[in-house]
Enzyme design. Structure first.
Site, PDB file in Angstrom:
ATOM      1  N   CYS A 132       0.834  -1.247   0.001  1.00 39.06           N
ATOM      2  CA  CYS A 132       0.183   0.026   0.086  1.00 39.06           C
ATOM      3  C   CYS A 132       0.781   1.159   0.053  1.00 39.06           C
ATOM      4  O   CYS A 132       0.384   2.342  -0.195  1.00 39.06           O
ATOM      5  CB  CYS A 132      -0.794  -0.106   1.270  1.00 39.06           C
ATOM      6  SG  CYS A 132      -1.772  -1.487   1.215  1.00 39.06           S
ATOM      7  N   HIS A 272      -3.668   6.888   3.130  1.00 37.66           N
ATOM      8  CA  HIS A 272      -3.866   5.817   2.598  1.00 37.66           C
ATOM      9  C   HIS A 272      -5.349   5.432   3.077  1.00 37.66           C
ATOM     10  O   HIS A 272      -5.813   5.410   4.395  1.00 37.66           O
ATOM     11  CB  HIS A 272      -2.917   4.772   3.099  1.00 37.66           C
ATOM     12  CG  HIS A 272      -3.160   3.274   2.673  1.00 37.66           C
ATOM     13  ND1 HIS A 272      -3.546   2.852   1.347  1.00 37.66           N
ATOM     14  CD2 HIS A 272      -3.239   2.150   3.358  1.00 37.66           C
ATOM     15  CE1 HIS A 272      -3.861   1.473   1.213  1.00 37.66           C
ATOM     16  NE2 HIS A 272      -3.791   1.003   2.475  1.00 37.66           N
ATOM     17  N   ASN A 302      -9.949  -0.326   0.098  1.00 38.52           N
ATOM     18  CA  ASN A 302      -8.430  -0.385   0.375  1.00 38.52           C
ATOM     19  C   ASN A 302      -7.837  -0.839  -1.271  1.00 38.52           C
ATOM     20  O   ASN A 302      -8.058  -1.883  -1.426  1.00 38.52           O
ATOM     21  CB  ASN A 302      -7.991  -1.021   1.573  1.00 38.52           C
ATOM     22  CG  ASN A 302      -6.415  -0.976   1.354  1.00 38.52           C
ATOM     23  OD1 ASN A 302      -5.767  -0.632   0.528  1.00 38.52           O
ATOM     24  ND2 ASN A 302      -5.835  -1.602   2.442  1.00 38.52           N
TER      25      ASN A 302
HETATM   26  N1  ACO Z   1     -17.871  -9.179   9.511  1.00 42.20           N
HETATM   27  C1  ACO Z   1     -18.353  -9.552  11.025  1.00 42.20           C
HETATM   28  N2  ACO Z   1     -17.401  -9.818  11.923  1.00 42.20           N
HETATM   29  C2  ACO Z   1     -16.045  -9.643  11.533  1.00 42.20           C
HETATM   30  C3  ACO Z   1     -15.696  -9.512  10.349  1.00 42.20           C
HETATM   31  C4  ACO Z   1     -16.574  -9.306   9.427  1.00 42.20           C
HETATM   32  N3  ACO Z   1     -16.194  -8.945   7.854  1.00 42.20           N
HETATM   33  N4  ACO Z   1     -14.329  -9.410  10.224  1.00 42.20           N
HETATM   34  C5  ACO Z   1     -14.055  -9.900  11.501  1.00 42.20           C
HETATM   35  N5  ACO Z   1     -15.024 -10.092  12.445  1.00 42.20           N
HETATM   36  C6  ACO Z   1     -15.031 -10.360  13.803  1.00 42.20           C
HETATM   37  C7  ACO Z   1     -13.755 -11.094  14.147  1.00 42.20           C
HETATM   38  O1  ACO Z   1     -14.039 -12.418  13.979  1.00 42.20           O
HETATM   39  C8  ACO Z   1     -13.786 -10.768  15.625  1.00 42.20           C
HETATM   40  O2  ACO Z   1     -14.628 -11.672  16.242  1.00 42.20           O
HETATM   41  P1  ACO Z   1     -14.396 -12.202  17.803  1.00 42.20           P
HETATM   42  O3  ACO Z   1     -14.160 -11.089  18.564  1.00 42.20           O
HETATM   43  O4  ACO Z   1     -15.433 -13.087  18.154  1.00 42.20           O
HETATM   44  O5  ACO Z   1     -13.047 -12.814  17.682  1.00 42.20           O
HETATM   45  C9  ACO Z   1     -14.380  -9.388  15.688  1.00 42.20           C
HETATM   46  O6  ACO Z   1     -15.088  -9.196  14.444  1.00 42.20           O
HETATM   47  C10 ACO Z   1     -13.471  -8.397  16.030  1.00 42.20           C
HETATM   48  O7  ACO Z   1     -12.407  -8.553  14.922  1.00 42.20           O
HETATM   49  P2  ACO Z   1     -10.928  -7.647  15.196  1.00 42.20           P
HETATM   50  O8  ACO Z   1      -9.985  -8.082  14.060  1.00 42.20           O
HETATM   51  O9  ACO Z   1     -10.492  -7.490  16.393  1.00 42.20           O
HETATM   52  O10 ACO Z   1     -11.658  -6.111  14.500  1.00 42.20           O
HETATM   53  P3  ACO Z   1     -10.944  -4.752  14.243  1.00 42.20           P
HETATM   54  O11 ACO Z   1     -11.680  -3.889  15.052  1.00 42.20           O
HETATM   55  O12 ACO Z   1      -9.389  -4.802  14.792  1.00 42.20           O
HETATM   56  O13 ACO Z   1     -11.205  -4.543  12.819  1.00 42.20           O
HETATM   57  C11 ACO Z   1      -9.733  -4.600  10.755  1.00 42.20           C
HETATM   58  C12 ACO Z   1     -10.468  -5.478  11.714  1.00 42.20           C
HETATM   59  C13 ACO Z   1     -11.105  -3.728  10.030  1.00 42.20           C
HETATM   60  C14 ACO Z   1      -9.226  -5.377   9.653  1.00 42.20           C
HETATM   61  C15 ACO Z   1      -9.080  -3.503  11.369  1.00 42.20           C
HETATM   62  O14 ACO Z   1      -8.050  -4.239  12.418  1.00 42.20           O
HETATM   63  C16 ACO Z   1      -8.088  -2.801  10.311  1.00 42.20           C
HETATM   64  O15 ACO Z   1      -8.423  -1.962   9.617  1.00 42.20           O
HETATM   65  N6  ACO Z   1      -6.845  -3.265  10.128  1.00 42.20           N
HETATM   66  C17 ACO Z   1      -5.689  -2.500   9.456  1.00 42.20           C
HETATM   67  C18 ACO Z   1      -5.739  -2.901   8.098  1.00 42.20           C
HETATM   68  C19 ACO Z   1      -4.791  -1.979   7.273  1.00 42.20           C
HETATM   69  O16 ACO Z   1      -4.374  -0.713   7.498  1.00 42.20           O
HETATM   70  N7  ACO Z   1      -4.102  -2.553   6.333  1.00 42.20           N
HETATM   71  C20 ACO Z   1      -3.265  -1.807   5.417  1.00 42.20           C
HETATM   72  C21 ACO Z   1      -2.197  -2.519   4.778  1.00 42.20           C
HETATM   73  S1  ACO Z   1      -3.280  -3.338   3.614  1.00 42.20           S
HETATM   74  C22 ACO Z   1      -1.850  -3.868   2.285  1.00 42.20           C
HETATM   75  O17 ACO Z   1      -0.823  -3.459   2.299  1.00 42.20           O
HETATM   76  C23 ACO Z   1      -2.019  -4.771   0.915  1.00 42.20           C
END
Ligand code: ACO
Length: 345
Positions: A132, A272, A302
Site C-alpha cells: 500500500c 492511505h 483499500n
Molecule cells: N464481519 C463481521 N465480523 C467480523 C468481520 C466481518 N467482516 N471481520 C472480523 N470480524 C469479527 C472477528 O472475527 C472478531 O470476532 P471475535 O471477537 O468473536 O473474535 C471481531 O469481529 C473483531 O475482530 P477484530 O480483528 O478485532 O476487528 P478490528 O476492530 O481490529 O477490525 C480490521 C478489523 C478492520 C481488519 C482492522 O483491524 C484494520 O483495519 N486493520 C488494518 C488494515 C490495514 O491498515 N491494512 C493496511 C495495509 S493493506 C496492504 O498493504 C495490502
C-alpha cells in the site's frame, strides 16, 4: 499564475546543498472498474453485516475488475487519463514505474505491459513492490530521475487487482479491498517546488503481519499450496492497525518537520484509504481538522498502491486542491512499509 515558490514554503532539499531541478506532479488520472460490490452483496457471501463493515472500517462499497480486466489494463487507463489532462504524448514519456502487489504475472513487469498498451515505446519500464506504500515509494524514485536530469517525463502508476488475491471465504479480509488505479506525470515545472520531501520506512521484522505466502520461490504454486489457500492475502488486522497509525503519524511529522511546516498550513491531507478509524486516529494525532482530510474509502475500500493515487486525482478534480496548495500524502502497507510526502501542488 503560480506564486513564487520561495515565498510559499522552505524547500528542505535546498538546505542540504541541493542544486538539481525540482520535480512536480504536472497531471494526474485515475480509473476504477465499473462493477460495484456493496456491503449488502458481501452479506450474501460471508458471515458479515453492513453494520459491522461500516462501523469497523467506514467502507460501503468497492470496485471489482472484470475477469478479463487486469492490473496493466487499469494502469494504462489511469495513465491515458493523466496524459490527456497534461497534454502528454506517449513519445514524451521517458520512464514508467508501476507500483503493485498484483502484477499481471510474476514477470515481465506490468510496467512493460503498460508501455505497450499506451504506446510509450521510448520509455524504460519497471515495477516496484511496497504494497500500500507503493505510490509514495514510486513517486520518490521517479523524482530522483527528474531532479538528476536523467529524464524529463516520468509516469508513476499505482494499480491493483486485489480481487484476484483476496480470499472470498475469509470475512476478516475480503470486506476490506477493492480494485483500481491512479497515475501521475512527473516533470520539472518552472517556479514550483513540487515534491518537497518524502520520508519512507520499512520494518521487515513485521513481514508476517500482512502477506501472501504462496507464489514466490519459497512456496511455489503446487496442488498443496493451493488447497492450503497460500495464494491469498493474509492479515493480522489488529496489529496492522496499531502499526499503521504509529508509522503514518511518525512519517507525516518528520515530513512536516523537514519542511518547517505545521499541519495548519496543509490544505489537504491524503492518507492511505484502509480504514476510517485509522484515518481519524492519525488525523487527530497530527492535529488536522476533519475538513483537511480527504476520504473516499467508503466508495472504493483499500486499493493498496492505487489508494492515494486515486484519492489525489479525485481531490484535484473536485477542486479540493489548487495549484500552489500544500498537500500531505501518508501511506502504510505490507512489509511493513510506510511513507509520507509533502507536495506544493
Ligand atoms: N464481519 C463481521 N465480523 C467480523 C468481520 C466481518 N467482516 N471481520 C472480523 N470480524 C469479527 C472477528 O472475527 C472478531 O470476532 P471475535 O471477537 O468473536 O473474535 C471481531 O469481529 C473483531 O475482530 P477484530 O480483528 O478485532 O476487528 P478490528 O476492530 O481490529 O477490525 C480490521 C478489523 C478492520 C481488519 C482492522 O483491524 C484494520 O483495519 N486493520 C488494518 C488494515 C490495514 O491498515 N491494512 C493496511 C495495509 S493493506 C496492504 O498493504 C495490502
Amino acid at each position: 499564475m503560480i506564486p513564487p515558490a520561495s515565498k510559499v514554503v522552505k524547500n528542505p532539499r535546498a538546505k542540504h546543498g541541493f542544486r538539481g531541478r525540482t520535480c512536480s506532479i504536472t497531471a494526474v488520472g485515475s480509473y476504477v472498474p465499473e462493477k460495484i460490490l456493496t456491503n449488502a452483496d458481501l452479506e450474501r457471501m460471508v458471515d458479515t453485516s453492513d453494520q459491522w463493515i461500516t462501523t469497523r472500517t467506514g467502507i460501503k462499497q468497492r470496485r471489482i475488475a472484470a475477469a478479463n480486466e487486469h492490473t496493466s489494463h487499469m494502469a494504462a487507463k489511469a495513465a491515458l487519463r493523466a496524459m490527456a489532462k497534461g497534454g502528454i504524448s506517449p513519445e514524451q514519456i521517458d520512464l514508467i514505474i508501476v507500483a503493485t502487489i498484483t502484477p499481471d504475472m510474476p514477470f515481465p513487469a506490468t510496467a512493460c505491459l503498460v508501455q505497450q498498451q499506451i504506446g510509450a515505446y521510448r520509455a524504460a519500464a519497471f515495477d516496484i513492490e511496497a504494497a500500500c506504500s507503493g505510490f509514495i515509494y514510486a513517486l520518490e524514485i521517479g523524482q530522483q530521475f527528474i531532479m538528476s536530469r536523467t529524464y524529463d517525463t516520468v509516469l508513476v502508476i499505482g494499480a491493483e487487482k486485489l480481487s484476484a488475491i483476496v480470499d472470498w471465504t475469509d470475512r476478516n479480509t475480503c470486506v476490506l479491498f477493492g480494485d483500481g488505479s491512479g497515475a501521475a506525470i512527473l516533470q520539472s515545472r518552472p517556479n514550483a517546488h513540487g515534491l518537497l520531501t518524502a520520508c519512507m520506512g520499512a520494518d521487515g521484522n513485521k513481514a508476517d503481519l500482512l502477506s501472501m505466502p504462496g507464489g514466490g520461490c519459497r512456496c511455489p504454486a503446487t496442488a498443496d499450496s493451493v488447497s492450503a489457500r497460500l495464494h491469498f492475502l493474509r492479515m493480522e488486522g489488529k496489529e496492522t492497525f496499531k502499526n499503521a497509525v504509529n508509522a503514518m503519524y511518525t512519517a507525516a511529522q518528520e515530513s512536516l518537520r523537514r519542511c518547517e511546516l505545521c499541519i495548519s498550513r496543509i490544505k489537504c491531507v491524503i492518507p492511505h484509504q484502509a480504514n476510517q478509524r485509522i484515518i481519524e486516529a492519525v488525523g487527530e494525532r497530527l492535529g488536522a481538522k476533519p475538513e483537511q482530510v480527504f476520504v473516499n474509502l467508503d466508495r472504493y475500500g483499500n486499493t493498496s498502491a492505487a489508494s492515494v493515487a486515486i484519492a489525489l486525482d479525485e481531490a484535484v478534480e473536485s477542486g479540493r486542491i489548487q495549484r500552489g496548495d500544500l498537500i500531505l500524502l501518508m501511506v502504510f502497507g505490507a512489509g511493513l512499509t510506510w511513507g509520507a510526502a509533502v507536495i506544493e501542488w
